[in-house]
Design an enzyme around this catalytic site. Structure first.
Site, PDB file in Angstrom:
ATOM      1  CE  LYS A  55      -1.941   1.886   3.573  1.00 25.30           C
ATOM      2  NZ  LYS A  55      -2.807   2.151   4.685  1.00 25.30           N
ATOM      3  CG  ASP A  87      -7.425   3.749   2.727  1.00 23.73           C
ATOM      4  OD1 ASP A  87      -8.296   3.440   2.009  1.00 23.73           O
ATOM      5  OD2 ASP A  87      -7.198   5.000   3.347  1.00 23.73           O
TER       6      ASP A  87
END
Length: 216
Positions: A125, A143
């Protein structure tokens, strides 16, 4: 069980509305270089952007390069970020990250996924955020906000963040890919919130396939 996603036309309408509402979206993390962004995103895990910005507003004027943070020292770095959750492990990771950037990358943040993910504290991420926001890559960092919005609206459904990322990569048209990360995270942060989504003030309410809409 196969997850059912919305149709192509409705998805395109949603993304068009989000783009029209915010043509040039930006991260709410404050930064002025790829390195500052990398540090800020690393610090933002399980923390708010507001909290990270408060810390980096004091840290970056003093040390905003890998060597400067090494010169600052681990303990002083930790003091600067002690208001952020998990600050002990984050300080250790950022300090080690800076050493690797100095030793292996000439103090330059690499524009390379494998090299980024090899840095302490940097997962997929974080690498995606840096590649997208600092370098303009059409990659999507998922997320909790984006995971929630994608599944709730049925824009791109998946059982975990990796599955949602893969689905978004597949179904989001090229014209939207650079900015879709920002649109979805901001939408999840301020409108499609976790406990009670603000459906009444949502610009895509009529297109969203969430069944338990609120009037707020």
């Amino acid at each position: 069980m196969r997850l059912s996603n919305m149709n192509k036309e409705k998805r395109h309408q949603i993304l068009t509305r989000l783009r029209d509402d915010n043509p040039h979206p930006e991260t709410e993390l404050e930064y002025s270089s790829p390195f500052e962004l990398l540090v800020a995103v690393t610090l933002s895990a399980q923390a708010t952007d507001v909290g990270v910005n408060k810390a980096t507003r004091k840290l970056f004027p003093v040390a905003n390069t890998p060597q400067a943070i090494l010169d600052l020292g681990h303990d002083t770095l930790r003091d600067y970020i002690k208001t952020i959750g998990l600050f002990n492990s984050k300080a250790a990771n950022v300090y080690k990250m800076c050493q690797i950037l100095v030793d292996e990358h000439n103090s330059i943040v690499p524009e390379n996924r494998e090299a980024l993910e090899a840095l302490p504290g940097v997962g997929r991420k974080t690498a995606n955020v840096v590649l997208n926001t600092a370098f303009g890559w059409p990659v999507i960092a998922v997320d909790t906000h984006i995971f929630r919005v994608s599944n709730r609206t049925k824009l791109a459904m998946g059982k975990d963040v990796v599955a949602v990322e893969q689905k978004l990569e597949k179904v989001v048209p090229k014209e939207f890919k650079v900015d879709v990360h920002h649109w979805l995270i901001l939408h999840g942060r301020y409108t499609c919130v976790a406990r009670k989504p603000k459906c009444g003030s949502c610009i895509i309410e009529d297109l969203c396939e969430f069944k338990e809409k609120t009037e707020e």
